[in-house]
Scaffold this motif. Structure first.
Motif, PDB file in Angstrom:
ATOM      1  N   SER A  88     -53.251  42.813 -28.422  1.00 16.12           N
ATOM      2  CA  SER A  88     -52.471  42.033 -29.381  1.00 16.12           C
ATOM      3  C   SER A  88     -53.142  42.027 -30.747  1.00 16.12           C
ATOM      4  CB  SER A  88     -52.329  40.613 -28.866  1.00 16.12           C
ATOM      5  OG  SER A  88     -51.547  39.882 -29.759  1.00 16.12           O
ATOM      6  N   GLY A 105     -52.588  36.441 -33.609  1.00 11.92           N
ATOM      7  CA  GLY A 105     -53.230  35.312 -32.935  1.00 11.92           C
ATOM      8  C   GLY A 105     -52.517  34.895 -31.668  1.00 11.92           C
ATOM      9  N   THR A 106     -51.186  34.761 -31.746  1.00 15.49           N
ATOM     10  CA  THR A 106     -50.414  34.401 -30.556  1.00 15.49           C
ATOM     11  C   THR A 106     -49.835  35.681 -29.968  1.00 15.49           C
ATOM     12  OG1 THR A 106     -49.702  32.560 -31.912  1.00 15.49           O
ATOM     13  CG2 THR A 106     -48.700  32.761 -29.729  1.00 15.49           C
ATOM     14  N   ARG A 131     -47.680  38.408 -27.902  1.00 18.91           N
ATOM     15  CA  ARG A 131     -46.241  38.453 -27.596  1.00 18.91           C
ATOM     16  C   ARG A 131     -45.978  38.513 -26.104  1.00 18.91           C
ATOM     17  NH1 ARG A 131     -42.016  41.434 -31.109  1.00 18.91           N
ATOM     18  NH2 ARG A 131     -40.968  40.822 -29.214  1.00 18.91           N
ATOM     19  N   SER A 138     -44.245  33.388 -17.923  1.00 19.77           N
ATOM     20  CA  SER A 138     -45.351  32.563 -18.415  1.00 19.77           C
ATOM     21  C   SER A 138     -46.065  31.900 -17.250  1.00 19.77           C
ATOM     22  CB  SER A 138     -44.835  31.473 -19.355  1.00 19.77           C
ATOM     23  OG  SER A 138     -44.104  32.047 -20.385  1.00 19.77           O
ATOM     24  N   ASP A 179     -55.556  37.952 -24.874  1.00 25.00           N
ATOM     25  CA  ASP A 179     -55.560  38.715 -26.126  1.00 25.00           C
ATOM     26  C   ASP A 179     -54.661  39.950 -26.017  1.00 25.00           C
ATOM     27  OD1 ASP A 179     -57.074  39.814 -24.193  1.00 25.00           O
ATOM     28  OD2 ASP A 179     -58.751  40.396 -25.472  1.00 25.00           O
ATOM     29  N   ASP A 196     -50.562  41.611 -25.561  1.00 30.67           N
ATOM     30  CA  ASP A 196     -49.105  41.483 -25.551  1.00 30.67           C
ATOM     31  C   ASP A 196     -48.603  41.911 -24.179  1.00 30.67           C
ATOM     32  OD1 ASP A 196     -49.117  40.725 -28.150  1.00 30.67           O
ATOM     33  OD2 ASP A 196     -48.595  42.685 -28.961  1.00 30.67           O
TER      34      ASP A 196
END
Ligand code: TYD
Ligand code: MG
Length: 464
Positions: free
Chosen positions: A323, A326-327, A329, A341, A357, A359
């Motif tokens: 990724s 920071g956030t 995907r 999730s 860290d 996606d």
């Protein structure tokens, strides 16, 4: 005579208010409340009518009327409707614009008009389009190669005219298609076609006629952008069967799903393939969904699912990429994002496998939408395979639910899923241990591995 008054109806949920408001308290939507003329629902006293007639009650044990079912000539449609169309039943076919509803129904009536009904006469079909002209429908029929069928075609939007024509002396039709209910209007009602009030009034009139005359009524309904047919729940409870026609625009197959059926099981699906000559049936969907699978790639895993009463095998694909933001995907196609999730959280907290860290992309290949929690284990396997870059065995199917403590849980219909896997040439299966007294007869040609928790899968991919 009661004075005619207006009322305010939420176009989303159908709640009625005396005054206009910006927000509907019932469903929380903004700007959905519209003024409509109130239907005259006066009591018999007010209209000068007499009291009701007495109805007769019957015991539960009476001999039921045998329901005649009209076979549609399409095994997929018959399966979804629970074995054919029941006389006098009303079916709502919903779906996005352009998904193929008109094509499906035109093909169906063309088929039906070539067979005979329970009286030994040819099935009489009427197709009324409110969206296309007669010429346009004829052109479509030519393209589908069904122009030789004896279907009565009309282009009309006034319910009064339609009811008068269908009610007129002469032979009653066996099947009537109204394409679509959003274009129909009842002239005693003062709101625009497509509004909740009009849709409800038009459907009501047509359904009453169908029940009285005993013909099968198909109502086509467009789905709003929120995914419900013309103001949710408004039509669904009025009809006997609700079918959703769905599929991904980018894919060439379509799924007809029964979400409500008074005459059969729900969750049943019919699979169709789009061709330039209309919809073709797909009798063995698993082989279609797995057709483009390439073996020995990491991040791919075959899930043995159940849709309605039918086992369906699909490929679950996962991709893990570093990724840059920071956030990280998380993108999901064909499955619930919340469920992904949850599985990532279980892998992280219970098994110490971190995706923090990275996606994560998850895709159900082919465009099928899966809702069963039984796909959890297959998703976890695909994720772990993608992370470790170790391919899962290409001849292995996976299914099972995952609990929050990382345990795997048995799911229904294990036998059926495994049988389908054997039929399609799979040699291995990764499944949860069977529940207490659950009976299970595992096919002998299949090498079945039972995993009690997710940790077992993690170690398969040498991650810990
Ligand atoms: P249509 O049946 O008009 O969709 P809806 O009634 O749900 O709005 O189909 C949309 C378009 O797709 C139409 O131009 C015809 C085309 N189509 C095919 O070419 N082959 C098919 O098998 C289907 C279902 C549709
Ligand atoms: Mg259409």
């Amino acid at each position: 005579m009661a004075k005619s008054s207006s009322r305010f109806v939420c176009q989303n949920c159908g709640s009625v208010y005396l005054r206009w408001a910006g927000k509907c308290d019932a469903c929380g939507e903004w700007n959905t409340i519209v003024e409509e003329e109130a239907p005259s629902l006066e009591s018999p006293k007010a209209t000068g009518g007499k009291g009701g007639r007495h109805i007769t009650f019957s015991p539960l044990s009476g001999a039921p009327e045998t329901m005649f079912r009209l076979k549609t000539g399409s095994a997929e449609l018959d399966r979804v409707t629970g074995g054919g169309l029941v006389q006098g039943s009303v079916l709502l076919v919903g779906g996005d614009p352009g998904i193929g509803k008109s094509t499906l129904l035109l093909q169906t009536v063309a088929h039906l008009s070539q067979i005979v009904n329970h009286k030994g006469k040819p099935v009489r079909c009427v197709y009324i389009s409110g969206e296309e002209s007669v010429g346009q429908v004829q052109l479509r029929a030519q393209r589908l190669g069904v122009e030789g069928s004896s279907v009565d075609l009309a282009s009309a939007t006034s319910v009064r005219d339609i009811v008068a024509s269908l009610d007129a002396a002469g032979e009653t039709p066996d099947v009537v298609v109204i394409d679509s209910i959003q274009t129909m209007f009842v002239d005693t009602f003062d709101s625009a076609p497509g509004s909740v009030g009009q849709v409800r009034a038009a459907a009501n009139e047509l359904i009453r006629l169908a029940k009285r005359k005993g013909f099968v009524l198909f109502l086509v309904g467009h789905v709003t952008k929120e995914g419900a047919i013309a103001g949710p729940r408004v039509l669904e409870h009025m009809v006997d069967t609700v079918l959703y026609f769905e599929g991904d625009r980018g894919h060439y197959f379509r799924i007809l799903r029964a979400v409500k059926n008074r005459f059969g099981a729900t969750d049943e699906i019919g699979v169709f393939e789009m061709t330039d000559r209309g919809l073709a049936e797909v009798p063995n969907p698993s082989s279609l969904f797995l057709a483009e699978r390439r073996g020995n790639v990491s991040g791919s895993c075959v899930y043995a699912g159940i849709e309605g009463s039918r086992p369906i095998l699909v490929e679950v694909q996962a991709l893990i990429a570093p990724s840059a933001v920071g956030t990280p995907r998380r993108a999901v196609v064909g499955w619930e994002a919340a469920r992904l999730s949850m599985i990532l959280a279980v892998l992280e907290s219970r098994c110490g496998v971190s995706f923090l860290d990275k996606d994560v992309y998850l895709n159900i290949a082919g465009g099928l939408r899966i809702t069963e929690p039984a796909a959890d284990l297959a998703v976890a396997t695909a994720l772990l395979s993608a992370l470790s870059t170790i391919p899962a065995p290409a001849d292995m199917v996976v299914f099972g639910e995952i609990g929050l403590s990382g345990e795997t849980r048995a799911v229904a219909q294990t036998d059926l899923r495994l049988k389908e896997a054997v039929k399609l040439g799979f040699a291995k299966a990764l499944i949860p241990p069977k529940r207490g007294k659950q009976k299970q007869t595992l096919p002998s040609t299949l090498k079945v591995t039972e995993v009690g928790n997710l940790q077992g899968v993690v170690s398969m991919f040498e991650l810990r």
